[in-house]
Design an enzyme around this catalytic site. Structure first.
Site, PDB file in Angstrom:
ATOM      1  N   GLY A  45      48.628 -60.378  85.685  1.00 20.33           N
ATOM      2  CA  GLY A  45      48.722 -61.706  86.287  1.00 20.33           C
ATOM      3  C   GLY A  45      49.276 -61.643  87.700  1.00 20.33           C
ATOM      4  O   GLY A  45      49.136 -60.622  88.395  1.00 20.33           O
TER       5      GLY A  45
ATOM      6  N   THR B 185      51.556 -58.697  88.656  1.00 17.27           N
ATOM      7  CA  THR B 185      50.807 -57.431  88.749  1.00 17.27           C
ATOM      8  C   THR B 185      50.003 -57.357  90.051  1.00 17.27           C
ATOM      9  O   THR B 185      49.920 -56.290  90.671  1.00 17.27           O
ATOM     10  CB  THR B 185      49.875 -57.300  87.522  1.00 17.27           C
ATOM     11  OG1 THR B 185      50.680 -57.418  86.358  1.00 17.27           O
ATOM     12  CG2 THR B 185      49.131 -55.983  87.516  1.00 17.27           C
TER      13      THR B 185
ATOM     14  N   THR C 272      45.654 -63.669  82.565  1.00 18.32           N
ATOM     15  CA  THR C 272      46.787 -64.485  82.117  1.00 18.32           C
ATOM     16  C   THR C 272      46.299 -65.727  81.383  1.00 18.32           C
ATOM     17  O   THR C 272      45.315 -66.358  81.803  1.00 18.32           O
ATOM     18  CB  THR C 272      47.749 -64.928  83.245  1.00 18.32           C
ATOM     19  OG1 THR C 272      48.621 -65.922  82.721  1.00 18.32           O
ATOM     20  CG2 THR C 272      47.071 -65.500  84.461  1.00 18.32           C
TER      21      THR C 272
ATOM     22  N   ASP D 206      47.841 -68.288  81.530  1.00 26.82           N
ATOM     23  CA  ASP D 206      48.268 -69.406  82.379  1.00 26.82           C
ATOM     24  C   ASP D 206      47.175 -69.869  83.344  1.00 26.82           C
ATOM     25  O   ASP D 206      47.271 -70.952  83.915  1.00 26.82           O
ATOM     26  CB  ASP D 206      49.503 -69.006  83.209  1.00 26.82           C
ATOM     27  CG  ASP D 206      50.711 -68.738  82.337  1.00 26.82           C
ATOM     28  OD1 ASP D 206      50.711 -69.188  81.180  1.00 26.82           O
ATOM     29  OD2 ASP D 206      51.661 -68.076  82.807  1.00 26.82           O
TER      30      ASP D 206
ATOM     31  N   GLU E   1      55.824 -75.624  78.960  1.00 25.05           N
ATOM     32  CA  GLU E   1      57.195 -75.069  79.004  1.00 25.05           C
ATOM     33  C   GLU E   1      57.968 -75.517  80.235  1.00 25.05           C
ATOM     34  O   GLU E   1      59.167 -75.727  80.191  1.00 25.05           O
ATOM     35  CB  GLU E   1      57.128 -73.536  79.090  1.00 25.05           C
ATOM     36  CG  GLU E   1      56.782 -72.812  77.841  1.00 25.05           C
ATOM     37  CD  GLU E   1      56.586 -71.335  78.156  1.00 25.05           C
ATOM     38  OE1 GLU E   1      57.156 -70.518  77.436  1.00 25.05           O
ATOM     39  OE2 GLU E   1      55.853 -70.996  79.112  1.00 25.05           O
TER      40      GLU E   1
ATOM     41  N   VAL F 257      52.131 -67.116  69.637  1.00 23.27           N
ATOM     42  CA  VAL F 257      50.894 -67.275  68.846  1.00 23.27           C
ATOM     43  C   VAL F 257      49.716 -67.448  69.811  1.00 23.27           C
ATOM     44  O   VAL F 257      48.611 -66.967  69.571  1.00 23.27           O
ATOM     45  CB  VAL F 257      51.016 -68.512  67.919  1.00 23.27           C
ATOM     46  CG1 VAL F 257      49.677 -68.896  67.314  1.00 23.27           C
ATOM     47  CG2 VAL F 257      52.035 -68.248  66.823  1.00 23.27           C
TER      48      VAL F 257
ATOM     49  N   ARG G  93      49.207 -66.060  72.549  1.00 17.05           N
ATOM     50  CA  ARG G  93      48.791 -64.824  73.221  1.00 17.05           C
ATOM     51  C   ARG G  93      48.212 -63.799  72.239  1.00 17.05           C
ATOM     52  O   ARG G  93      47.799 -62.716  72.649  1.00 17.05           O
ATOM     53  CB  ARG G  93      49.984 -64.207  73.959  1.00 17.05           C
ATOM     54  CG  ARG G  93      50.500 -65.060  75.088  1.00 17.05           C
ATOM     55  CD  ARG G  93      50.902 -64.259  76.299  1.00 17.05           C
ATOM     56  NE  ARG G  93      51.695 -63.103  76.007  1.00 17.05           N
ATOM     57  CZ  ARG G  93      52.947 -62.902  76.438  1.00 17.05           C
ATOM     58  NH1 ARG G  93      53.534 -63.830  77.175  1.00 17.05           N
ATOM     59  NH2 ARG G  93      53.589 -61.807  76.167  1.00 17.05           N
TER      60      ARG G  93
HETATM   61  O1  F6P Z   1      52.723 -65.215  81.979  1.00 12.68           O
HETATM   62  C1  F6P Z   1      52.156 -65.566  80.781  1.00 12.68           C
HETATM   63  C2  F6P Z   1      53.170 -66.142  79.835  1.00 12.68           C
HETATM   64  O2  F6P Z   1      52.537 -66.164  78.593  1.00 12.68           O
HETATM   65  C3  F6P Z   1      53.742 -67.514  80.205  1.00 12.68           C
HETATM   66  O3  F6P Z   1      52.920 -68.592  79.926  1.00 12.68           O
HETATM   67  C4  F6P Z   1      55.002 -67.522  79.401  1.00 12.68           C
HETATM   68  O4  F6P Z   1      55.917 -68.441  79.932  1.00 12.68           O
HETATM   69  C5  F6P Z   1      55.478 -66.118  79.530  1.00 12.68           C
HETATM   70  O5  F6P Z   1      54.327 -65.330  79.717  1.00 12.68           O
HETATM   71  C6  F6P Z   1      56.258 -65.598  78.359  1.00 12.68           C
HETATM   72  O6  F6P Z   1      56.633 -64.302  78.628  1.00 12.68           O
HETATM   73  P1  F6P Z   1      57.308 -63.283  77.607  1.00 12.68           P
HETATM   74  O7  F6P Z   1      56.219 -62.743  76.719  1.00 12.68           O
HETATM   75  O8  F6P Z   1      57.879 -62.232  78.463  1.00 12.68           O
HETATM   76  O9  F6P Z   1      58.300 -64.053  76.811  1.00 12.68           O
END
Ligand code: F6P
Length: 388
Positions: free
Chosen positions: A113, A116, A137, A139, A234, A310, A312
């Site tokens: 993302g 990176t 990502t 996001d 978030e 979940v 991801r």
């Molecule tokens: O950058 C992607 C992301 O999934 C964000 O949406 C989220 O806030 C963050 O990573 C969570 O990161 P970690 O897996 O380090 O808790």
């Protein structure tokens, strides 16, 4: 003096994982091998490069991984120039570059993302190595590409979650606040909120007024709708928090350093582990505070669901599998042409190389005049603000 081509590239996955990483690794590796390029997989992101942990990638290794979630190479959020090493944070750029040279690589392919993109650019600029990046990502906030891989899969998961919350919220006549990932960009929350028919959608880009949200819930009640679903990102912020942040930024505080959702001064944002420097603290979902306040203001029973990681996990959607395969194979073509220091992005329906210096360093957040927002408002979704 230009170095002689070794015909070998390295590939790594960095930052938070998402569905589609394996599909991209497969696409890059198969296309590269098609052009006679050898591929070396580097474990756990930039940390693996610094620690020289890698595996040669052959065809069987990337067979059967198209539909697998996560990344078989492993990932980490470590940055070469600020890496926790034995209790200290150190600049490991030189070690990373020296290992790149020892592996005799022509180019380092980095899947990741925004962080990176910046880290890869820094390695190119400070260390003189060739890099090529791909925008990953959930996001969807990488600049200079219309979409990032992983976004569609996460949006499908979040949409299904909202569908499921609907049936239980209806049965119990409750408000359910569903927290969706996205600290500074609301694409995922907005997309899933519209697709799942959320009644209220709150995103970081549109500061919300709690009274406006409460009124919209009460209006639904009065019209005979006895439940409400709120999709909240978030990184949501109230109008007051947004103003306070703007004031702090005007005084020179770096942009985005303090998340509105992390605003409790009694809770530190990070703590230090004995061995590996800074680690993240687990925070209470921002949705919990929101649900508590809305229950107080409306008198309607409220519940919270934080979708968390979940979103991801699991296999990529068909859309992402196609996108990943297109992006990965385009990267393979560019490597064969020795075109480096670009990010392979999507513009319209085309996979295109974008100068990395252009893509790295800025986030693509939701413009407040984006058509998706107009769409949401036209189906009577409350966006938390007072509409013009
Ligand atoms: O950058 C992607 C992301 O999934 C964000 O949406 C989220 O806030 C963050 O990573 C969570 O990161 P970690 O897996 O380090 O808790």
């Amino acid at each position: 003096m230009a170095r002689k081509s070794s015909g070998t590239i390295g590939i790594l996955t960095a930052g938070g994982d998402c569905p589609g990483l394996n599909a991209v690794i497969r696409g890059v590796a198969k296309a590269a091998m098609h052009y006679g390029i050898k591929v070396i997989g580097i474990h756990d992101g930039f940390r693996g490069l610094v620690e020289n942990r890698c595996t040669p990638i052959d065809n069987p290794l990337v067979s059967g991984i198209l539909a697998q979630g996560g990344t078989f190479l492993g990932s980490s959020r470590d940055k070469p120039h600020k890496m926790p090493m034995g209790g200290q944070v150190m600049d490991m750029t030189e070690v990373a570059v020296s290992n790149y040279r020892k592996l005799n690589l022509d180019c380092l392919v980095c899947l990741g993302g925004n962080g990176t993109q910046k880290n890869a650019l820094r390695l190119h600029e400070k260390g003189g190595i060739n890099v090529l990046t791909l925008p990953k990502t959930i996001d969807n906030d990488v600049a200079e590409t219309d979409i990032t891989f992983g976004f569609d899969s996460a949006m499908s998961i979040a949409t299904e979650a909202i569908d499921r919350l609907h049936t239980t919220a209806t049965s119990h006549h409750r408000i359910i606040v569903c927290e969706i990932m996205g600290h500074s960009a609301g694409w995922l929350c907005l997309g899933a909120g519209i697709s799942g028919g959320a009644d209220v959608i709150l995103i970081p880009e549109i500061p919300y007024d709690l009274e406006v949200v409460a009124h919209s819930l009460l209006r639904r009640q009065r019209s005979g709708k006895r439940f409400s679903i709120i999709a909240a990102a978030e990184g949501i912020q109230t109008v007051e928090q947004a103003k306070a942040r703007a004031r702090a930024e005007a005084k020179g505080k770096p942009k985005g350093k303090e998340k509105a959702s992390d605003a409790d001064p009694n809770i530190p944002r990070t703590i230090h582990s004995k061995t590996e420097g800074e680690i993240h603290l687990v925070h209470e979902p921002v949705a919990s505070r929101l649900a508590r306040r809305l229950q107080q203001l409306t008198g309607v029973e409220a519940r919270v669901t934080s979708l968390g990681h979940v979103q991801r996990g699991g296999p990529p959607t068909a859309f992402d599998r196609l996108l990943c395969t297109r992006l990965g194979t385009k990267a393979g073509e560019l490597l064969a042409q020795h075109k480096y220091n670009v990010m392979v992005g999507i513009k319209g329906n085309q996979c295109v190389p974008i100068p990395l210096a252009k893509a790295a360093g800025s986030k693509r957040i939701v413009p407040t005049d984006h058509p998706w927002i107009a769409t949401a408002r036209l189906v009577e979704t409350c966006m938390g603000d007072v509409e013009a």
